[in-house]
Design a protein around this motif. Sequence first.
Motif, mmCIF file in Angstrom:
data_model
loop_
_atom_site.group_PDB
_atom_site.id
_atom_site.type_symbol
_atom_site.label_atom_id
_atom_site.label_comp_id
_atom_site.label_asym_id
_atom_site.label_seq_id
_atom_site.Cartn_x
_atom_site.Cartn_y
_atom_site.Cartn_z
ATOM 1 N N GLU A 170 0.834 -1.199 0.000
ATOM 2 C CA GLU A 170 0.000 0.000 0.000
ATOM 3 C C GLU A 170 0.871 1.252 0.000
ATOM 4 O O GLU A 170 0.579 2.228 -0.678
ATOM 5 C CB GLU A 170 -0.939 -0.002 1.215
ATOM 6 N N ASN A 171 1.946 1.219 0.756
ATOM 7 C CA ASN A 171 2.863 2.361 0.771
ATOM 8 C C ASN A 171 3.477 2.608 -0.605
ATOM 9 O O ASN A 171 3.631 3.757 -1.035
ATOM 10 C CB ASN A 171 3.967 2.163 1.804
ATOM 11 N N LEU A 172 3.836 1.521 -1.287
ATOM 12 C CA LEU A 172 4.382 1.658 -2.639
ATOM 13 C C LEU A 172 3.355 2.276 -3.572
ATOM 14 O O LEU A 172 3.660 3.186 -4.342
ATOM 15 C CB LEU A 172 4.820 0.292 -3.189
ATOM 16 N N LYS A 173 2.145 1.769 -3.521
ATOM 17 C CA LYS A 173 1.090 2.261 -4.416
ATOM 18 C C LYS A 173 0.787 3.739 -4.174
ATOM 19 O O LYS A 173 0.443 4.471 -5.102
ATOM 20 C CB LYS A 173 -0.192 1.440 -4.232
ATOM 21 N N ASN A 174 0.907 4.177 -2.924
ATOM 22 C CA ASN A 174 0.557 5.550 -2.571
ATOM 23 C C ASN A 174 1.754 6.502 -2.542
ATOM 24 O O ASN A 174 1.602 7.688 -2.245
ATOM 25 C CB ASN A 174 -0.143 5.576 -1.210
ATOM 26 N N ASP A 175 2.942 5.987 -2.848
ATOM 27 C CA ASP A 175 4.150 6.805 -2.824
ATOM 28 C C ASP A 175 4.122 7.821 -3.974
ATOM 29 O O ASP A 175 4.010 7.456 -5.147
ATOM 30 C CB ASP A 175 5.387 5.901 -2.942
ATOM 31 N N LYS A 176 4.232 9.106 -3.660
ATOM 32 C CA LYS A 176 4.154 10.154 -4.674
ATOM 33 C C LYS A 176 5.266 10.032 -5.716
ATOM 34 O O LYS A 176 5.086 10.392 -6.878
ATOM 35 C CB LYS A 176 4.211 11.534 -4.004
ATOM 36 N N GLU A 177 6.434 9.553 -5.278
ATOM 37 C CA GLU A 177 7.568 9.413 -6.209
ATOM 38 C C GLU A 177 7.419 8.197 -7.123
ATOM 39 O O GLU A 177 8.212 8.011 -8.043
ATOM 40 C CB GLU A 177 8.878 9.335 -5.420
ATOM 41 N N LEU A 178 6.406 7.394 -6.862
ATOM 42 C CA LEU A 178 6.125 6.233 -7.722
ATOM 43 C C LEU A 178 4.788 6.402 -8.441
ATOM 44 O O LEU A 178 4.262 5.450 -9.009
ATOM 45 C CB LEU A 178 6.113 4.948 -6.878
ATOM 46 N N LYS A 179 4.266 7.610 -8.419
ATOM 47 C CA LYS A 179 2.955 7.887 -9.007
ATOM 48 C C LYS A 179 2.898 7.469 -10.474
ATOM 49 O O LYS A 179 1.894 6.930 -10.951
ATOM 50 C CB LYS A 179 2.629 9.381 -8.860
ATOM 51 N N ASN A 180 3.962 7.742 -11.204
ATOM 52 C CA ASN A 180 4.002 7.430 -12.637
ATOM 53 C C ASN A 180 4.717 6.127 -12.948
ATOM 54 O O ASN A 180 4.918 5.792 -14.115
ATOM 55 C CB ASN A 180 4.682 8.574 -13.392
ATOM 56 N N ALA A 181 5.111 5.412 -11.922
ATOM 57 C CA ALA A 181 5.912 4.192 -12.108
ATOM 58 C C ALA A 181 5.041 2.971 -12.374
ATOM 59 O O ALA A 181 3.879 2.904 -11.958
ATOM 60 C CB ALA A 181 6.770 3.945 -10.876
ATOM 61 N N GLY A 182 5.638 2.006 -13.058
ATOM 62 C CA GLY A 182 5.037 0.681 -13.149
ATOM 63 C C GLY A 182 5.510 -0.129 -11.956
ATOM 64 O O GLY A 182 6.715 -0.253 -11.727
ATOM 65 N N ILE A 183 4.570 -0.654 -11.165
ATOM 66 C CA ILE A 183 4.913 -1.409 -9.956
ATOM 67 C C ILE A 183 4.291 -2.796 -10.042
ATOM 68 O O ILE A 183 3.105 -2.936 -10.353
ATOM 69 C CB ILE A 183 4.380 -0.707 -8.684
ATOM 70 N N SER A 184 5.092 -3.811 -9.770
ATOM 71 C CA SER A 184 4.577 -5.179 -9.730
ATOM 72 C C SER A 184 5.217 -5.924 -8.569
ATOM 73 O O SER A 184 6.426 -5.799 -8.336
ATOM 74 C CB SER A 184 4.871 -5.905 -11.045
#
Length: 458
Positions: A1-15
């Motif tokens: 959840e922290n990763l998904k809500n991280d502002k610095e990862l807003k535009n990132a692809g996360i898996s």
Amino acid sequence: ENLKNDKELKNAGISFFAVDVNTGETIGEINKDLALAPASTQKIITTATALEILGKNFRFETTLLYSGKIDTVTHTLNGNIIIKGGGDPTLNSRYFADKNIVEQWIKQIEKKGIKKINGYIIGDARIYSQDIVPPTWSWEDMGNYFAAGACGLSFNDNMYELYFKTGAKDSLTQIIDMKPLIKEMTFDNQVVAANIKSDLSYIFGAPYEYHKYIRGKLPANKEKYKVKGSMPDPAYYTANLLYEKLSEKGITTSKKATTYRKNKKLEKSDTIKNIKIYSSKSPYLAEIIKQTNHRSINIYAEHLLNHIGYKKIKNGETNPASNYVQSFWGIRGMDNKSFSMNDGSGLSRYNTVTTKQMVFILKYMKIKSKNFETFYNSLPVAGKSGTIRSMCKNTNAQNNLRAKSGSIRDVRAYAGYVETISGRELAFSVIINNYNCSSYQSRKKLEKVLIALADYNL
């Protein structure tokens, strides 16, 4: 959840995907079917496949041969000396201790009573493709040591070292030395000194090109600063080195060193039976794979991929070998849609894999492979060894979590195994692409995920 809500990862692809390898239960997931660039966690796929196909006791072999006949009166070989490459990436490698192979070749030639060679010294790299660099590697990488390609006859990690003298800030640097010396090479050096602490220079140039362009910055006021590049033609370098060392011993050669790529006419006479002088074998595959994963050695991974292709489809070229690996895991039950493999090391930005696919391979190796122990021991240990030796210190992940890390421009990834506080054995993979923070910050964000996995208590 922290990763998904991280502002610095807003535009990132996360898996992210983690499973209990014994029960198959999903422990956590985010976009597990999202295909992303895996960086060096790609080596998980390459090394696991190599173990399954070649076996942990496989060894590469390099053979010294001669053609023609030896005149025992004049001690003249009327023919050629051939160094037949078998794809060994460890020949004179800095990662293994044995570096006396050229001396061994000379001793064996002397034992045959040869004092003069009326012919060529030939480097034979034909076991793999002459296209030694994967076609999807970037121009920015090619020419640098970490992008040294997989040659059928490799030597010295296909690497050379340049030494620079740097002056005051913004002044042009000077190249003052090269080891080993490759006489044919020339450099257009536009590297400047700067108030920095690390190497920010890049060597540009394709394989077989001897004129290189060097751009970027190096730390100021250094008397001898080392920068590493990739050899233009490893097979020719190896043949020429033997030629020069034989000359130093007084064993003359009538013709210069060459390769079958450089001299196509020699292939026509290659139908003549060649006689073996000497052969050398690499360390066992188990040892090579441990070095590959612990140190994240790109050139080793590329050789492994090429040799998989050579072994199974008689084609030691990147693309056919990659296609074979994709089908290999598909046959074993992996959903390989969107799995695109374009090299063995993970340097290509064209590679795509999902964390679900990565975890499939990790789980397969744990549950079904007889090579699991070798594979598991090849992975770095958090807080202790390899590329994750500085991570997860003083946490439950230290000395417990084993994982391959991956990092290229705007990509950060980890994949491996961990035992939780509650005794569960997990396989996991986490990848982020195109983050809006520094590489260091991306590592710290994912380090929290690794620690959380070790702390899992259900």
